[in-house]
Design an enzyme around this catalytic site. Structure first.
Site, PDB file in Angstrom:
ATOM      1  N   LYS A 254       2.172   4.738   1.542  1.00 23.02           N
ATOM      2  CA  LYS A 254       2.252   5.286   2.895  1.00 23.02           C
ATOM      3  C   LYS A 254       1.722   6.708   2.827  1.00 23.02           C
ATOM      4  O   LYS A 254       2.374   7.601   2.274  1.00 23.02           O
ATOM      5  CB  LYS A 254       3.697   5.252   3.394  1.00 23.02           C
ATOM      6  CG  LYS A 254       3.818   5.592   4.864  1.00 23.02           C
ATOM      7  CD  LYS A 254       5.209   5.260   5.367  1.00 23.02           C
ATOM      8  CE  LYS A 254       5.296   5.324   6.879  1.00 23.02           C
ATOM      9  NZ  LYS A 254       4.889   6.598   7.446  1.00 23.02           N
TER      10      LYS A 254
ATOM     11  N   CYS B  61      12.619  48.904   5.276  1.00 30.55           N
ATOM     12  CA  CYS B  61      11.943  48.367   4.094  1.00 30.55           C
ATOM     13  C   CYS B  61      12.844  48.517   2.869  1.00 30.55           C
ATOM     14  O   CYS B  61      13.348  49.613   2.598  1.00 30.55           O
ATOM     15  CB  CYS B  61      10.627  49.102   3.875  1.00 30.55           C
ATOM     16  SG  CYS B  61       9.788  48.579   2.374  1.00 30.55           S
TER      17      CYS B  61
ATOM     18  N   CYS C  55       4.332  52.972   0.370  1.00 31.48           N
ATOM     19  CA  CYS C  55       5.295  51.960  -0.053  1.00 31.48           C
ATOM     20  C   CYS C  55       4.821  51.319  -1.370  1.00 31.48           C
ATOM     21  O   CYS C  55       3.758  50.697  -1.411  1.00 31.48           O
ATOM     22  CB  CYS C  55       5.419  50.923   1.064  1.00 31.48           C
ATOM     23  SG  CYS C  55       6.574  49.605   0.699  1.00 31.48           S
TER      24      CYS C  55
ATOM     25  N   CYS D 214      10.998  51.195   0.424  1.00 32.42           N
ATOM     26  CA  CYS D 214      10.735  52.602   0.728  1.00 32.42           C
ATOM     27  C   CYS D 214      11.574  53.118   1.891  1.00 32.42           C
ATOM     28  O   CYS D 214      11.487  54.290   2.246  1.00 32.42           O
ATOM     29  CB  CYS D 214       9.245  52.828   0.995  1.00 32.42           C
ATOM     30  SG  CYS D 214       8.689  52.135   2.561  1.00 32.42           S
TER      31      CYS D 214
ATOM     32  N   ASP E 161       0.707  10.317   3.912  1.00 31.74           N
ATOM     33  CA  ASP E 161       1.330  11.234   4.851  1.00 31.74           C
ATOM     34  C   ASP E 161       0.283  12.112   5.526  1.00 31.74           C
ATOM     35  O   ASP E 161       0.018  13.236   5.115  1.00 31.74           O
ATOM     36  CB  ASP E 161       2.365  12.088   4.106  1.00 31.74           C
ATOM     37  CG  ASP E 161       3.340  12.722   5.063  1.00 31.74           C
ATOM     38  OD1 ASP E 161       3.328  12.349   6.250  1.00 31.74           O
ATOM     39  OD2 ASP E 161       4.103  13.593   4.636  1.00 31.74           O
TER      40      ASP E 161
ATOM     41  N   TYR F 214      -6.832   1.770   6.172  1.00 30.21           N
ATOM     42  CA  TYR F 214      -5.982   0.697   5.684  1.00 30.21           C
ATOM     43  C   TYR F 214      -5.892  -0.504   6.609  1.00 30.21           C
ATOM     44  O   TYR F 214      -5.087  -1.388   6.368  1.00 30.21           O
ATOM     45  CB  TYR F 214      -4.576   1.202   5.355  1.00 30.21           C
ATOM     46  CG  TYR F 214      -3.987   2.094   6.442  1.00 30.21           C
ATOM     47  CD1 TYR F 214      -3.644   1.579   7.674  1.00 30.21           C
ATOM     48  CD2 TYR F 214      -3.791   3.449   6.210  1.00 30.21           C
ATOM     49  CE1 TYR F 214      -3.119   2.384   8.663  1.00 30.21           C
ATOM     50  CE2 TYR F 214      -3.268   4.271   7.199  1.00 30.21           C
ATOM     51  CZ  TYR F 214      -2.937   3.734   8.416  1.00 30.21           C
ATOM     52  OH  TYR F 214      -2.435   4.538   9.394  1.00 30.21           O
TER      53      TYR F 214
ATOM     54  N   CYS G 100       6.432  46.429   6.964  1.00 35.12           N
ATOM     55  CA  CYS G 100       6.693  47.824   6.637  1.00 35.12           C
ATOM     56  C   CYS G 100       5.398  48.570   6.937  1.00 35.12           C
ATOM     57  O   CYS G 100       4.363  48.273   6.337  1.00 35.12           O
ATOM     58  CB  CYS G 100       7.055  47.974   5.160  1.00 35.12           C
ATOM     59  SG  CYS G 100       6.981  49.703   4.638  1.00 35.12           S
TER      60      CYS G 100
ATOM     61  N   GLU H  51       0.864  -1.186   0.000  1.00 36.85           N
ATOM     62  CA  GLU H  51       0.000   0.000   0.000  1.00 36.85           C
ATOM     63  C   GLU H  51       0.890   1.221   0.000  1.00 36.85           C
ATOM     64  O   GLU H  51       2.061   1.134   0.370  1.00 36.85           O
ATOM     65  CB  GLU H  51      -0.840   0.035   1.285  1.00 36.85           C
ATOM     66  CG  GLU H  51      -1.900  -1.026   1.350  1.00 36.85           C
ATOM     67  CD  GLU H  51      -2.404  -1.231   2.774  1.00 36.85           C
ATOM     68  OE1 GLU H  51      -2.039  -0.444   3.670  1.00 36.85           O
ATOM     69  OE2 GLU H  51      -3.157  -2.185   2.973  1.00 36.85           O
TER      70      GLU H  51
ATOM     71  N   LYS I  36      10.656   4.110   2.249  1.00 37.10           N
ATOM     72  CA  LYS I  36      10.401   5.537   2.039  1.00 37.10           C
ATOM     73  C   LYS I  36      11.128   6.034   0.802  1.00 37.10           C
ATOM     74  O   LYS I  36      12.298   5.702   0.586  1.00 37.10           O
ATOM     75  CB  LYS I  36      10.886   6.327   3.255  1.00 37.10           C
ATOM     76  CG  LYS I  36      10.166   5.918   4.528  1.00 37.10           C
ATOM     77  CD  LYS I  36       9.279   7.013   5.012  1.00 37.10           C
ATOM     78  CE  LYS I  36       9.678   7.409   6.405  1.00 37.10           C
ATOM     79  NZ  LYS I  36       9.217   8.701   6.792  1.00 37.10           N
TER      80      LYS I  36
HETATM   81  S1  IVH Z   1      -0.212   0.142   8.626  1.00 37.01           S
HETATM   82  C1  IVH Z   1       1.767  -1.187  12.882  1.00 37.01           C
HETATM   83  N1  IVH Z   1      -0.571   1.282   6.344  1.00 37.01           N
HETATM   84  O1  IVH Z   1       2.470   5.140   8.993  1.00 37.01           O
HETATM   85  C2  IVH Z   1       1.477  -0.009  12.100  1.00 37.01           C
HETATM   86  N2  IVH Z   1       0.269   2.615   8.118  1.00 37.01           N
HETATM   87  O2  IVH Z   1       4.984   4.659  10.399  1.00 37.01           O
HETATM   88  C3  IVH Z   1       0.691  -0.416  10.920  1.00 37.01           C
HETATM   89  N3  IVH Z   1       0.625   4.954   7.521  1.00 37.01           N
HETATM   90  O3  IVH Z   1       1.216   5.096  12.241  1.00 37.01           O
HETATM   91  C4  IVH Z   1       0.337   0.740  10.131  1.00 37.01           C
HETATM   92  N4  IVH Z   1      -0.040   4.780   5.442  1.00 37.01           N
HETATM   93  O4  IVH Z   1      -0.010   6.499  10.505  1.00 37.01           O
HETATM   94  C5  IVH Z   1      -0.165   1.448   7.606  1.00 37.01           C
HETATM   95  N5  IVH Z   1      -0.977   2.158   4.236  1.00 37.01           N
HETATM   96  C6  IVH Z   1      -0.590   2.316   5.494  1.00 37.01           C
HETATM   97  C7  IVH Z   1      -0.156   3.564   5.988  1.00 37.01           C
HETATM   98  C8  IVH Z   1       0.279   3.667   7.320  1.00 37.01           C
HETATM   99  C9  IVH Z   1       0.409   5.608   6.369  1.00 37.01           C
HETATM  100  C10 IVH Z   1       1.172   5.567   8.757  1.00 37.01           C
HETATM  101  C11 IVH Z   1       0.404   5.250   9.991  1.00 37.01           C
HETATM  102  C12 IVH Z   1       1.388   4.644  10.943  1.00 37.01           C
HETATM  103  C13 IVH Z   1       2.671   5.109  10.373  1.00 37.01           C
HETATM  104  C14 IVH Z   1       3.759   4.146  10.735  1.00 37.01           C
END
Ligand code: IVH
Length: 670
Positions: A116, A406, A430, A409, A118, A225, A424, A114, A312
């Site tokens: 990740k 500034c 200005c 001016c 943010d 997720y 300013c 999946e 990452k």
């Molecule tokens: S599963 C045991 N799936 O990443 C933790 N986490 O660094 C299992 N996150 O706290 C988490 N996308 O906030 C999972 N597809 C995803 C995610 C995800 C973002 C975040 C989540 C977690 C953090 C861990």
């Protein structure tokens, strides 16, 4: 309305709103406008207020918020919220895969990949199909109960129907979609506030706001997720995801089951660029073992599962020389320091400059003259200076000294308490502040004079032809022909654009004035509430506070704006030029046609309504409002203290005279 009728109406509205929500979130279709949707919701809110006994805890009105929480309660997580081991390298992924193989002793296994996301992780608890709790991660063991705020997120189901276990928990990520974040920042710029630095922190801050109505306005979003529970009849993570989809949770369709590490790498490669077009920021890939029994066998370390890892993506970062710092002066006088860089090529574009935000940021980075700095372009479009390449710093590099005057001016700068930016204070003298105000005025979302651009404004200012927005309306053909590159056609174009702007609605004009803290949204609400500029200008701070979206800060700012004689003069000139300073009654939204072909004269003072409100109600229900009594008039709506002459004339002409209460029952169709 009787209680029975109210109960029926509440049920009907609830069903209708839920249906529209579902259309929108499940099928990405709409049958009604946002405005109409808000009207339905407003109706339901009003009814539930009047008949609280019929308000259900999963009513869609929860979505609009309205609760103020002083302090969020602490709640313990049923299952701890762990973190993930993470890596930036493929070798480490291979090592991870090796550990899995050994631990599973040669048994076959699958991965589930999946993205990740943010954002901010949340836990959602459902009891008997009802969302009973939404909590933040906190320290992983206990977090904050932010249920009221969570309920404002439209694609988190408040109820789940079907064959569901009595208790289950859903984990996911709350985020601000890029577009929403951008709009929020644009609004911040409009009102002269500093931009929020990143979407994640803003989402996190939003989730912990005390006013859930404000949270609702921010339009958070959520991807889920994982599904947890003691009596779930599933054997793999994948089955859990499919159940979540079936139960109408918002699952990002970007996942993929992979049977080999090679397939995992392909997934990683594929999404490295594709993720840029997603509605939210992602910073990597989460790789999970699919089988739940294998997950159990692999187990956990103190902080994270052994059955999952996050890969990452490296944000592309490069070091380059800081040539100098320049300082920009905005429309409000705010100073923004900008790093002028030796050009570098980064994620597809050449970067030459990056904002340093304010003096605090320069101090935080401990920037010195001639430093080499790391520049990054994360998910955001705007490049960032993330740090100093200390290895390349010369030992005698001098610290940056922030400007005291500034750059445009020469006026000494000020720094207001609690604000990060220097200002300013020379607002009227200005140059970039003056041209900035005019640029704000002409922009598309304000007066929309697109035949004028930044360059033209600057020329007009330099030639002394335009010093304030009102001067635009005094421009003649000869004035414009004086400008560089302007011929007959382009000149006519400019004049036409200026002329056309006179028909911009009041809300746009109000926004165009550039009152501090009055962005596009607030301007629209103010226009609707106060109807015209005089009502707004004469309103006390208390009255201003009664308008939607207006808090102390905005109220004070509006009040002060209209106490400045310079502003009043400017508005008078704009009025003379023919701009609209009142809402156009014709644009009032149609609610019904109950009063079709009926004409009204409103006179006197009323208990429940302002006269403007009555006018709006009549027009929005299809009626007309006239100013004088005649034989053709249908109704005289008579309040207290109305003039006896009008009353007499109405009687003579056989006009039906009605009270406020009679008007209400007329509206109800009795
Ligand atoms: S599963 C045991 N799936 O990443 C933790 N986490 O660094 C299992 N996150 O706290 C988490 N996308 O906030 C999972 N597809 C995803 C995610 C995800 C973002 C975040 C989540 C977690 C953090 C861990």
């Amino acid at each position: 309305m009787t209680a029975e009728q109210a109960a029926r109406e509440i049920k009907r509205l609830t069903e209708e709103i839920n249906r529209h929500n579902e259309l929108y979130y499940q099928q990405h279709r709409t049958e009604i406008s946002d405005y109409e949707f808000d009207q339905l919701l407003a109706k339901l809110v009003a009814l539930e207020e009047q008949f609280p006994q019929f308000k259900s805890p999963d009513s869609p009105t929860q979505r609009v918020g309205g609760t103020i929480t002083k302090e969020f309660a602490t709640v313990y997580h049923r299952y701890p919220m762990l973190s993930l081991g993470n890596t930036y390298s493929r070798e480490e992924l291979e090592e991870f895969d090796g550990r899995i193989q050994r631990a599973l002793e040669g048994e076959p296994y699958e991965y589930f990949c999946e993205l990740k996301f943010d954002g901010v992780s949340i836990s959602l608890t459902y009891e008997n199909g009802r969302l009973v709790r939404g909590a933040t991660r906190g320290d992983g063991v206990r977090g904050d109960d932010v249920t009221v705020n969570i309920k404002t997120i439209r694609n988190i189901p408040l109820t789940v129907k079907g064959d569901i276990p009595p208790l289950f928990e859903v984990r996911g990520e709350v985020f601000l979609p890029r577009k929403v974040f951008e709009a929020l920042n644009r609004e911040r710029e409009d009102i002269g506030e500093e931009r929020y630095a990143n979407a994640r922190n803003t989402a996190s801050g939003t989730l912990k706001m005390q006013d859930s109505a404000e949270v609702a306005r921010r339009k958070l979003d959520c991807y889920v997720y994982s599904l947890l529970g003691d009596d779930l009849d599933i054997e793999s993570h994948e089955e859990g995801i499919h159940l979540l989809e079936k139960w109408r949770f918002n699952v990002s369709p970007t996942y993929r089951k992979c049977s080999t590490l090679k397939e995992v790498f392909d997934y990683i490669d594929e999404w490295e660029t594709k993720r840029m077009s997603l509605p939210l920021e992602t910073d990597g890939v989460v790789i999970k073992i699919n089988s739940l029994s294998q997950q159990e066998r692999l187990g956990y370390t103190a902080k994270s599962p052994r059955w999952a890892i996050a890969y990452k993506y490296k944000p592309e970062s490069q070091s380059t020389k800081l040539k100098s710092i320049t300082y920009q002066v905005g429309r409000t006088g705010a100073i923004t320091p900008v790093a002028e860089l030796e050009p570098i090529f980064l994620s597809g574009t050449t970067v030459k400059r990056a904002s340093l935000h304010n003096a605090n940021e320069i101090a935080r980075l401990d920037l010195r003259e001639g430093d080499y700095v790391f520049v990054e372009k994360g998910g955001e479009i705007i490049p960032k200076v993330t740090g100093v390449d200390l290895a390349r710093r010369s030992p005698d590099a001098r610290p940056i000294t922030y400007i005291t005057n500034c750059p445009e001016c020469g006026t000494p700068l000020i720094r207001r308490e609690g604000e990060a930016a220097h200002y300013c204070p020379n607002t009227t003298g200005c140059p970039p502040q003056i041209t900035g105000r005019i640029e704000h005025f002409i922009q598309r979302r304000a007066m929309d004079i697109d035949s004028l651009g930044e360059k033209t404004i600057e020329q007009l200012y330099r030639l002394g032809l335009v010093k304030s927005p009102a001067d635009l309306y005094d421009l003649t053909r000869d004035d414009i022909m004086k400008l560089e590159g302007f011929k007959e056609l382009s000149t006519q174009n400019v004049l036409k654009g200026i002329e056309a702007s006179k028909s911009a609605p009041f809300a746009n004009v109000l926004f165009a004035l550039g009152i501090r803290y009055v962005g596009q949204t607030v301007a629209a609400k103010l226009a609707r509430h106060f109807k015209n500029i005089d009502n707004l200008a004469n309103a006390s701070v208390e009255e201003l506070l009664t308008a939607p979206e207006v808090g102390e800060k905005i109220a004070q700012s509006i009040w002060a704006f209209f106490r400045d004689p310079e502003n009043i003069r400017e508005i008078e000139r704009l009025k003379k030029a023919g701009l609209s300073f009142a809402v156009d009654e014709k644009t009032v939204k149609q609610v019904s046609n109950k009063l079709n072909n009926k004409s009204f004269v409103i006179s006197g003072v009323f208990q429940k309504y302002e006269r403007d409100e009555l006018k709006e109600i009549i027009v929005s229900n299809g009626g007309r409002v006239l100013s004088s009594v005649s034989g053709k008039l249908d109704y005289l709506l008579a309040g207290e203290n109305m003039g006896p002459a009008k009353l007499e004339k109405a009687r003579k002409n056989g006009v039906t005279i009605i009270t406020e209460a009679e008007f209400e029952s007329l509206l109800k169709g009795n």
